[in-house]
Write a protein that holds these residues in place. Structure first.
Motif, short mmCIF file in Angstrom:
data_model
loop_
_atom_site.label_atom_id
_atom_site.label_comp_id
_atom_site.label_asym_id
_atom_site.label_seq_id
_atom_site.Cartn_x
_atom_site.Cartn_y
_atom_site.Cartn_z
N VAL A 86 0.86 -1.18 0.00
CA VAL A 86 0.00 0.00 0.00
C VAL A 86 0.90 1.23 0.00
CG1 VAL A 86 -1.94 1.14 1.12
CG2 VAL A 86 -1.65 -1.33 1.38
N PRO A 87 1.08 1.88 -1.17
CA PRO A 87 1.95 3.06 -1.20
C PRO A 87 1.34 4.17 -0.36
CG PRO A 87 1.42 2.30 -3.43
CD PRO A 87 0.51 1.59 -2.49
N SER A 88 2.15 4.73 0.52
CA SER A 88 1.65 5.78 1.42
C SER A 88 2.84 6.51 2.01
CB SER A 88 0.84 5.12 2.54
OG SER A 88 0.75 5.98 3.64
N PRO A 89 2.73 7.84 2.18
CA PRO A 89 3.83 8.54 2.84
C PRO A 89 3.97 8.10 4.30
CG PRO A 89 1.99 10.04 2.41
CD PRO A 89 1.65 8.73 1.77
N ALA A 90 2.96 7.37 4.81
CA ALA A 90 3.02 6.88 6.19
C ALA A 90 3.58 5.46 6.27
CB ALA A 90 1.62 6.94 6.80
N PRO A 134 2.53 -1.33 4.07
CA PRO A 134 2.45 0.07 3.62
C PRO A 134 3.87 0.56 3.35
CG PRO A 134 1.24 -0.29 5.69
CD PRO A 134 2.10 -1.49 5.46
N MET A 135 4.11 1.15 2.16
CA MET A 135 5.47 1.55 1.80
C MET A 135 5.51 2.94 1.21
SD MET A 135 7.42 -1.82 0.59
CE MET A 135 8.73 -1.55 1.74
N SER A 136 6.53 3.70 1.60
CA SER A 136 6.70 5.07 1.14
C SER A 136 7.94 5.19 0.26
CB SER A 136 6.87 5.99 2.35
OG SER A 136 7.24 7.28 1.94
N LEU A 137 7.82 5.99 -0.79
CA LEU A 137 8.99 6.25 -1.63
C LEU A 137 9.98 7.14 -0.91
CD1 LEU A 137 8.12 7.00 -5.33
CD2 LEU A 137 8.78 4.86 -4.27
N GLY A 138 9.52 7.99 -0.03
CA GLY A 138 10.41 8.93 0.66
C GLY A 138 9.59 9.96 1.40
N ASP A 139 10.28 10.87 2.06
CA ASP A 139 9.60 11.82 2.92
C ASP A 139 9.07 13.03 2.15
OD1 ASP A 139 10.03 10.14 5.00
OD2 ASP A 139 11.84 11.14 5.70
N TYR A 140 8.10 12.77 1.31
CA TYR A 140 7.39 13.81 0.58
C TYR A 140 6.03 13.23 0.21
CZ TYR A 140 9.72 10.93 -2.88
OH TYR A 140 10.23 9.86 -3.56
N VAL A 141 5.10 14.08 -0.18
CA VAL A 141 3.73 13.61 -0.41
C VAL A 141 3.36 13.70 -1.89
CG1 VAL A 141 1.31 13.94 0.22
CG2 VAL A 141 3.09 14.27 1.94
N LEU A 142 2.95 12.58 -2.44
CA LEU A 142 2.44 12.52 -3.81
C LEU A 142 0.91 12.60 -3.75
CD1 LEU A 142 4.61 9.46 -4.86
CD2 LEU A 142 5.06 11.85 -5.45
N ASN A 143 0.29 12.78 -4.91
CA ASN A 143 -1.18 12.87 -4.92
C ASN A 143 -1.85 11.51 -4.80
OD1 ASN A 143 -1.34 15.61 -5.06
ND2 ASN A 143 -1.30 15.66 -7.29
N GLY A 144 -1.11 10.46 -5.04
CA GLY A 144 -1.68 9.12 -4.96
C GLY A 144 -0.59 8.09 -5.13
N GLY A 145 -0.98 6.82 -5.07
CA GLY A 145 0.03 5.75 -5.09
C GLY A 145 0.58 5.40 -6.46
N GLU A 146 -0.04 5.91 -7.53
CA GLU A 146 0.32 5.41 -8.87
C GLU A 146 1.79 5.66 -9.23
OE1 GLU A 146 -2.46 6.98 -8.11
OE2 GLU A 146 -4.06 5.58 -8.69
N VAL A 147 2.27 6.87 -8.98
CA VAL A 147 3.66 7.19 -9.33
C VAL A 147 4.61 6.31 -8.49
CG1 VAL A 147 5.43 8.98 -9.14
CG2 VAL A 147 3.24 9.49 -10.22
N ALA A 148 4.24 6.09 -7.25
CA ALA A 148 5.06 5.22 -6.38
C ALA A 148 5.07 3.79 -6.93
CB ALA A 148 4.52 5.25 -4.96
N VAL A 149 3.94 3.33 -7.45
CA VAL A 149 3.89 1.97 -8.00
C VAL A 149 4.78 1.87 -9.24
CG1 VAL A 149 2.40 0.27 -9.14
CG2 VAL A 149 1.65 1.37 -7.04
N1 ADE Z 1 1.48 8.29 -1.78
C1 ADE Z 1 1.54 9.58 -1.47
N2 ADE Z 1 2.77 9.94 -1.13
C2 ADE Z 1 3.52 8.82 -1.23
C3 ADE Z 1 4.88 8.53 -1.00
N3 ADE Z 1 5.75 9.44 -0.57
N4 ADE Z 1 5.30 7.26 -1.20
C4 ADE Z 1 4.44 6.32 -1.58
N5 ADE Z 1 3.15 6.55 -1.82
C5 ADE Z 1 2.69 7.78 -1.65
#
Ligand code: ADE
Length: 243
Positions: A86-90, A134-149
């Motif tokens: 689950v892509p998430s900044p958290a 739940p996995m984050s690409l890094g310490d910043y916020v994207l609009n959704g998980g797609e770019v992270a995927v």
């Molecule tokens: N969705 C929003 N921000 C994200 C992040 N930093 N990494 C992964 N998924 C995200």
């Protein structure tokens, strides 16, 4: 490896038809399917979100379409537990080590959240059927998980045996040994007022290896001191320490 991606923007994932990952799909090394979350709604408006309990800004993704979508990708054999990412900044930070771990899995499922996220009960429910990460690409916020995927599938997919034609190219790249990779050069040896470091033209393999190792250490020290701090001292040789 089988990969399922669930998203409300399946078109976002079209880039996974290109380049190395696209070829791996054509060659049957990766079986990758993208699913539209809205196909798992039951109302006329194909609603996937609602207001948050407790108040606050934004919308939260409704649980039932997610449960339906995730159930649809579960293998018939219940003893097999796919990994649900689950892509998430958290989430925990996605690293090269995580990519290696996940490249060993038989089945990955990616759940792309949007808005303020997915109703937390979906993750609790999913724990019984998946290994949830739940996995984050890094310490910043994207609009959704797609770019992270896109990033995670590329990083994981290229580690699946056969996907990268020359597996040796995976050995000396950034993060493979905890360091950033050394700088690379190609012809011509003189370009504008810049020259290729002389040692690389010497043919002396031991000297070249030492030069590259020094460059790795210096670059990592300057750009990523956090990586140097985490390095296992046992991996450093005498010449490393002298540097
Ligand atoms: N969705 C929003 N921000 C994200 C992040 N930093 N990494 C992964 N998924 C995200």
């Amino acid at each position: 490896m089988r990969i399922d991606v669930v998203s409300i923007f399946p078109e976002y994932l079209a880039a996974l038809e290109l380049s190395l990952i696209g070829k791996a799909r054509q060659d049957g090394l990766l079986q990758l399917d993208v699913h539209d979350l809205r196909d798992f709604t039951t109302d006329k408006h194909r609603t996937v979100d609602d207001t948050p309990y407790g108040g606050g800004a934004g919308m939260v993704m409704k649980p039932e379409p997610w449960a339906q979508a995730l159930e649809s990708v579960l293998p018939a054999d219940e003893s097999r537990r796919p990994v649900l990412i689950v892509p998430s900044p958290a989430g925990e930070v996605f690293t090269q080590a995580a990519a290696h771990e996940l490249a060993e899995e038989e089945h990955l499922v990616f759940a792309c959240g949007r808005y303020e996220g997915i109703d937390e009960r979906v993750l609790d429910w999913a724990q019984e059927r998946f290994t949830v990460r739940p996995m984050s690409l890094g310490d910043y916020v994207l609009n959704g998980g797609e770019v992270a995927v896109l990033a995670m599938v590329e990083a994981i997919g290229r580690l699946v045996p056969g996907v990268v034609g020359n597996p040796e190219s995976l050995v000396e790249e950034s993060h493979s040994d905890g360091l950033l990779e050394y700088p690379v050069y190609t012809k011509p040896s003189q370009w504008r007022d810049k020259e290729v470091p002389e040692v690389l033209l010497s043919g002396n393999h031991a000297k070249i290896a030492r030069f590259r190792r020094d460059e790795q250490l210096l670059r990592t020290l300057r750009r990523r001191p956090d990586l140097i701090a985490r390095l296992d001292p046992g991996t450093l040789d005498k010449a490393d320490k002298a540097l």
